[in-house]
Design a protein around this motif. Structure first.
Motif, PDB file in Angstrom:
ATOM      1  N   ALA A 198       0.837  -1.209   0.000  1.00 45.09           N
ATOM      2  CA  ALA A 198       0.000   0.000   0.000  1.00 45.09           C
ATOM      3  C   ALA A 198       0.867   1.253   0.000  1.00 45.09           C
ATOM      4  N   GLU A 199       1.935   1.213   0.773  1.00 45.12           N
ATOM      5  CA  GLU A 199       2.886   2.328   0.822  1.00 45.12           C
ATOM      6  C   GLU A 199       3.494   2.568  -0.557  1.00 45.12           C
ATOM      7  N   ARG A 200       3.852   1.487  -1.236  1.00 44.44           N
ATOM      8  CA  ARG A 200       4.436   1.601  -2.573  1.00 44.44           C
ATOM      9  C   ARG A 200       3.420   2.138  -3.582  1.00 44.44           C
ATOM     10  N   MET A 201       2.150   1.754  -3.412  1.00 40.15           N
ATOM     11  CA  MET A 201       1.108   2.153  -4.353  1.00 40.15           C
ATOM     12  C   MET A 201       0.503   3.516  -4.023  1.00 40.15           C
ATOM     13  N   GLY A 202       0.765   4.000  -2.815  1.00 42.70           N
ATOM     14  CA  GLY A 202       0.211   5.281  -2.408  1.00 42.70           C
ATOM     15  C   GLY A 202      -1.265   5.219  -2.073  1.00 42.70           C
TER      16      GLY A 202
ATOM     17  N   ARG B 140      -4.405   3.256   0.785  1.00 43.34           N
ATOM     18  CA  ARG B 140      -4.597   2.715   2.125  1.00 43.34           C
ATOM     19  C   ARG B 140      -4.402   1.194   2.121  1.00 43.34           C
ATOM     20  N   PRO B 141      -3.970   0.618   3.253  1.00 40.34           N
ATOM     21  CA  PRO B 141      -3.775  -0.836   3.313  1.00 40.34           C
ATOM     22  C   PRO B 141      -5.039  -1.645   3.042  1.00 40.34           C
ATOM     23  N   ASP B 142      -6.222  -1.052   3.311  1.00 41.71           N
ATOM     24  CA  ASP B 142      -7.466  -1.785   3.077  1.00 41.71           C
ATOM     25  C   ASP B 142      -8.054  -1.510   1.695  1.00 41.71           C
ATOM     26  N   ASP B 143      -7.283  -0.846   0.837  1.00 38.54           N
ATOM     27  CA  ASP B 143      -7.750  -0.581  -0.526  1.00 38.54           C
ATOM     28  C   ASP B 143      -7.961  -1.898  -1.273  1.00 38.54           C
ATOM     29  N   LEU B 144      -8.986  -1.941  -2.113  1.00 38.90           N
ATOM     30  CA  LEU B 144      -9.311  -3.166  -2.851  1.00 38.90           C
ATOM     31  C   LEU B 144      -8.129  -3.659  -3.677  1.00 38.90           C
ATOM     32  N   SER B 145      -7.386  -2.750  -4.287  1.00 39.80           N
ATOM     33  CA  SER B 145      -6.258  -3.153  -5.131  1.00 39.80           C
ATOM     34  C   SER B 145      -5.190  -3.882  -4.314  1.00 39.80           C
ATOM     35  N   VAL B 146      -4.954  -3.436  -3.090  1.00 34.60           N
ATOM     36  CA  VAL B 146      -3.973  -4.093  -2.221  1.00 34.60           C
ATOM     37  C   VAL B 146      -4.462  -5.484  -1.838  1.00 34.60           C
ATOM     38  N   ARG B 147      -5.738  -5.590  -1.524  1.00 37.34           N
ATOM     39  CA  ARG B 147      -6.299  -6.890  -1.139  1.00 37.34           C
ATOM     40  C   ARG B 147      -6.219  -7.888  -2.286  1.00 37.34           C
ATOM     41  N   VAL B 148      -6.447  -7.420  -3.510  1.00 36.47           N
ATOM     42  CA  VAL B 148      -6.350  -8.303  -4.675  1.00 36.47           C
ATOM     43  C   VAL B 148      -4.904  -8.751  -4.887  1.00 36.47           C
ATOM     44  N   VAL B 149      -3.974  -7.815  -4.781  1.00 35.90           N
ATOM     45  CA  VAL B 149      -2.555  -8.155  -4.938  1.00 35.90           C
ATOM     46  C   VAL B 149      -2.136  -9.205  -3.919  1.00 35.90           C
ATOM     47  N   MET B 150      -2.506  -9.001  -2.657  1.00 35.71           N
ATOM     48  CA  MET B 150      -2.064  -9.912  -1.607  1.00 35.71           C
ATOM     49  C   MET B 150      -2.738 -11.281  -1.708  1.00 35.71           C
ATOM     50  N   ALA B 151      -4.006 -11.308  -2.103  1.00 36.11           N
ATOM     51  CA  ALA B 151      -4.690 -12.594  -2.274  1.00 36.11           C
ATOM     52  C   ALA B 151      -4.057 -13.385  -3.415  1.00 36.11           C
TER      53      ALA B 151
END
Length: 211
Positions: free
Chosen positions: A155-159, A161-172
């Motif tokens: 999330a920090e790299r993407m700018g 929030r950690p709960d952003d949908l894009s972060v959740r998709v990446v991590m899943a």
């Protein structure tokens, strides 16, 4: 003059104390892994671990809350190294590839330098996890924590929030790739683990990413 000397010496003293703590922690983890592999997790006691590590049982309990946490202590080391590597990688928009590169970078570092631990110790931990239900359950709990920390770094790299949908998709997506790649890692060499991750990532790209 004395005040200046104390001020200059303090960082060195703190550094020495920290290195001593890290050595003690490593000794406890290695003792636990050796005993668990030799006689099984359930038959291994904190007192035996303390004796082999040449510390008191109280010291062991000060470093680790449970016996499971001792065996899985290496996860903290892996996580810290992974985050450092991830933060150093270029931000080109492909965060799943960045996670792959951080994993490969960590494996390469372990194999070539033995830091933060040797690859053989990593394999020991994996074997105990597979053979012991309570350690396996705790490993899953710590895995969730690890993914949350890595997700926050993404999330920090993407700018965002950690709960952003894009972060959740990446991590899943990354969790699925890593699970496939590391399924039999305890029986593989470092180079084979590296190749397994590369193949899993390449299969993901070939089947799920359109050009």
């Amino acid at each position: 003059m004395a005040t200046v000397e104390m001020g200059n010496g303090a960082p060195a003293i703190c550094g020495l104390r920290q290195r001593k703590k890290e050595r003690t922690r490593t000794q406890i983890i290695e003792a636990a892994l050796d005993l668990c592999e030799k006689q099984g997790f359930d038959k291994t006691t904190v007192e035996q671990i303390a004796s082999l590590a040449d510390v008191s049982p109280r010291t062991v309990n000060r470093y680790f809350a449970t016996k499971e946490d001792i065996v899985l202590g290496l996860i903290d080391d892996f996580l810290a190294e992974s985050v450092d590597i991830l933060r150093s990688l270029p931000r080109d928009g492909d965060e799943i590839r960045a996670l792959r590169d951080s994993y490969i970078g960590l494996v390469d570092r372990i194999v070539t330098t033995g830091e933060p631990i040797s690859f053989e110790r990593f394999q020991q931990m994996q074997r105990v996890v597979k053979e012991t239900p309570s350690v396996s359950a705790r490993s899953r709990e710590l895995g969730e924590f690890k993914n949350n920390v890595l997700g926050a770094t993404i999330a920090e790299r993407m700018g965002v929030r950690p709960d952003d949908l894009s972060v959740r998709v990446v991590m899943a997506t990354w969790s699925a790739i890593a699970h496939v790649a590391m399924d039999d890692c305890e029986a593989l060499t470092g180079e084979e683990c590296r190749d397994s991750m590369t193949k899993a990532y390449d299969a993901f790209r070939a089947t799920c990413v359109t050009r």
